[in-house]
Design a protein around this motif. Structure first.
Motif, PDB file in Angstrom:
ATOM      1  N   VAL A  27      -1.545   4.658   6.574  1.00 30.82           N
ATOM      2  CA  VAL A  27      -2.257   3.660   5.792  1.00 30.82           C
ATOM      3  C   VAL A  27      -3.341   2.989   6.654  1.00 30.82           C
ATOM      4  N   GLY A  48      -5.989  -1.265  -1.912  1.00 30.70           N
ATOM      5  CA  GLY A  48      -5.217  -0.189  -1.291  1.00 30.70           C
ATOM      6  C   GLY A  48      -5.805   0.301   0.022  1.00 30.70           C
ATOM      7  N   GLY A  50      -5.811  -1.192   2.865  1.00 29.23           N
ATOM      8  CA  GLY A  50      -4.988  -1.537   4.022  1.00 29.23           C
ATOM      9  C   GLY A  50      -5.165  -2.954   4.548  1.00 29.23           C
ATOM     10  N   LYS A  51      -5.837  -3.812   3.767  1.00 28.51           N
ATOM     11  CA  LYS A  51      -6.111  -5.178   4.242  1.00 28.51           C
ATOM     12  C   LYS A  51      -4.820  -5.960   4.503  1.00 28.51           C
ATOM     13  N   SER A  52      -3.919  -5.958   3.515  1.00 24.80           N
ATOM     14  CA  SER A  52      -2.654  -6.701   3.694  1.00 24.80           C
ATOM     15  C   SER A  52      -1.837  -6.103   4.824  1.00 24.80           C
ATOM     16  N   THR A  53      -1.936  -4.802   4.975  1.00 22.77           N
ATOM     17  CA  THR A  53      -1.157  -4.137   6.033  1.00 22.77           C
ATOM     18  C   THR A  53      -1.615  -4.609   7.409  1.00 22.77           C
ATOM     19  N   ARG A  56       0.086  -7.788   8.000  1.00 26.98           N
ATOM     20  CA  ARG A  56       1.531  -7.588   8.241  1.00 26.98           C
ATOM     21  C   ARG A  56       1.795  -7.069   9.643  1.00 26.98           C
ATOM     22  N   TYR A  62       5.875  -5.104  10.496  1.00 28.10           N
ATOM     23  CA  TYR A  62       5.981  -3.688  10.869  1.00 28.10           C
ATOM     24  C   TYR A  62       5.335  -3.501  12.231  1.00 28.10           C
TER      25      TYR A  62
HETATM   26  N1  LIG Z   1       5.831  -1.745   1.299  1.00 31.79           N
HETATM   27  C1  LIG Z   1       5.106  -0.639   1.084  1.00 31.79           C
HETATM   28  N2  LIG Z   1       5.700   0.575   1.004  1.00 31.79           N
HETATM   29  C2  LIG Z   1       4.965   1.703   0.799  1.00 31.79           C
HETATM   30  N3  LIG Z   1       3.629   1.714   0.650  1.00 31.79           N
HETATM   31  C3  LIG Z   1       2.979   0.536   0.698  1.00 31.79           C
HETATM   32  C4  LIG Z   1       3.686  -0.702   0.922  1.00 31.79           C
HETATM   33  N4  LIG Z   1       2.780  -1.707   0.929  1.00 31.79           N
HETATM   34  C5  LIG Z   1       1.563  -1.141   0.736  1.00 31.79           C
HETATM   35  N5  LIG Z   1       1.683   0.198   0.595  1.00 31.79           N
HETATM   36  C6  LIG Z   1       0.576   1.162   0.403  1.00 31.79           C
HETATM   37  O1  LIG Z   1      -0.289   1.049   1.534  1.00 31.79           O
HETATM   38  C7  LIG Z   1      -1.647   1.134   1.133  1.00 31.79           C
HETATM   39  C8  LIG Z   1      -2.392  -0.091   1.646  1.00 31.79           C
HETATM   40  O2  LIG Z   1      -1.863  -1.233   1.006  1.00 31.79           O
HETATM   41  P1  LIG Z   1      -2.366  -2.709   1.303  1.00 31.79           P
HETATM   42  O3  LIG Z   1      -1.519  -3.620   0.471  1.00 31.79           O
HETATM   43  O4  LIG Z   1      -2.419  -2.945   2.768  1.00 31.79           O
HETATM   44  O5  LIG Z   1      -3.856  -2.641   0.737  1.00 31.79           O
HETATM   45  P2  LIG Z   1      -4.852  -3.830   0.364  1.00 31.79           P
HETATM   46  O6  LIG Z   1      -6.189  -3.393   0.861  1.00 31.79           O
HETATM   47  O7  LIG Z   1      -4.326  -5.118   0.862  1.00 31.79           O
HETATM   48  O8  LIG Z   1      -4.816  -3.778  -1.211  1.00 31.79           O
HETATM   49  P3  LIG Z   1      -5.045  -4.954  -2.319  1.00 31.79           P
HETATM   50  O9  LIG Z   1      -6.480  -5.406  -2.162  1.00 31.79           O
HETATM   51  O10 LIG Z   1      -4.822  -4.234  -3.609  1.00 31.79           O
HETATM   52  O11 LIG Z   1      -4.035  -6.020  -2.056  1.00 31.79           O
HETATM   53  C9  LIG Z   1      -1.646   1.293  -0.369  1.00 31.79           C
HETATM   54  O12 LIG Z   1      -1.793   2.671  -0.646  1.00 31.79           O
HETATM   55  C10 LIG Z   1      -0.303   0.795  -0.790  1.00 31.79           C
HETATM   56  O13 LIG Z   1       0.145   1.473  -1.943  1.00 31.79           O
END
Ligand SMILES: Nc1ncnc2c1ncn2[C@@H]1O[C@H](COP(=O)(O)OP(=O)(O)OP(=O)(O)O)[C@@H](O)[C@H]1O
Length: 229
Positions: A27, A48, A50-53, A56, A62
């Motif tokens: 991701v 999707g 990966g911003k929230s990741t 985290r 993680y």
């Molecule tokens: N707990 C999890 N288990 C499995 N996959 C996850 C989990 N959390 C996020 N993902 C996947 O990881 C990818 C990145 O997710 P993330 O939430 O970091 O994106 P984002 O840029 O913050 O999205 P958004 O703007 O929609 O909040 C996505 O494909 C999402 O489906």
């Protein structure tokens, strides 16, 4: 590590070729970033990406599968988890309010904070005025079964907690809900006060926030596609 206030200066946060996936699918891919002390970084990118990741990984929900996250040169994996959490404040969209008084909900930022400290943080986070309009002011019960607060008010409570906590790193997930102009101006002011002298990384939904950032990081499918100087 003591629980005493850490000097805000001198911290910097670095992602050194970080790769991470919740499963076999990566991701975050080979992401390198540098967030200097006192800087405000806006994280943008499609849903999707990966911003929230990224947030985290900083809070160590993680650990990366490759590469490392360094705080002041130290791999956060090597740090005492409690010491790390003391250095990080999280201001997220879905703020959880306990079934308790509003004062105690702000006190979550710093256990044992005096009423004066709670009120000072509330004033800085533009909460004081709406709190004083509640039936019992700071003693009003909120959360389930208590007084209900608007999304903007809840986010300001979360900012008040972070101001009280006084941690050097702030992870901010800006509210997506559309707010009335007064609420929006109050949140902007609260954020401006919160970010002073800290490392702030924000998932920014509003153009104004992006414009006020020191650096903008654009994520696409887990890769940093743009990081202007
Ligand atoms: N707990 C999890 N288990 C499995 N996959 C996850 C989990 N959390 C996020 N993902 C996947 O990881 C990818 C990145 O997710 P993330 O939430 O970091 O994106 P984002 O840029 O913050 O999205 P958004 O703007 O929609 O909040 C996505 O494909 C999402 O489906």
């Amino acid at each position: 590590m003591s629980g005493e206030k850490q000097p805000l200066a001198g911290h910097d946060l670095v992602f050194d070729k970080v790769t991470f996936g919740y499963n076999e699918h990566a991701v975050i891919q080979q992401a390198s970033l540098s967030l200097p002390s006192g800087s405000f970084t806006a994280l943008v990118g499609p849903s999707g990406s990966g911003k929230s990741t990224v947030l985290r990984l900083i809070a160590r929900f993680y650990d990366p599968s490759e590469g490392q996250v360094l705080l002041s040169g130290e791999n956060i994996r090597e740090m005492n988890p409690e010491a790390l959490l003391r250095k990080v404040s999280m201001v997220f969209q879905d703020v959880y309010l306990f079934q308790d008084t509003i004062a105690n909900n702000i006190r979550v930022g710093k256990a044992g904070a005096t009423q004066r400290e709670v009120e000072q943080a509330a004033r800085q986070a533009c909460c004081h005025d709406f709190i004083m309009r509640l039936p019992q002011g700071y003693d009003t019960l909120v959360g389930e079964g208590g007084s209900t607060l608007s999304g903007g008010e809840k986010q300001r409570i979360s900012i008040a907690r972070a101001i009280l906590k006084d941690a050097p790193i702030v992870l901010l997930d800006e509210a997506t809900a559309s707010l009335d102009p007064k609420n929006e101006a109050d949140i902007q002011q609260a954020i401006d006060r919160l970010i002073q002298g800290r490392i702030v990384i924000a998932i920014a939904h509003r153009l104004k926030t992006v414009m006020s950032a020191d650096q903008i990081i654009v994520l696409d499918q887990g890769r940093i596609v743009e990081q202007p100087a």
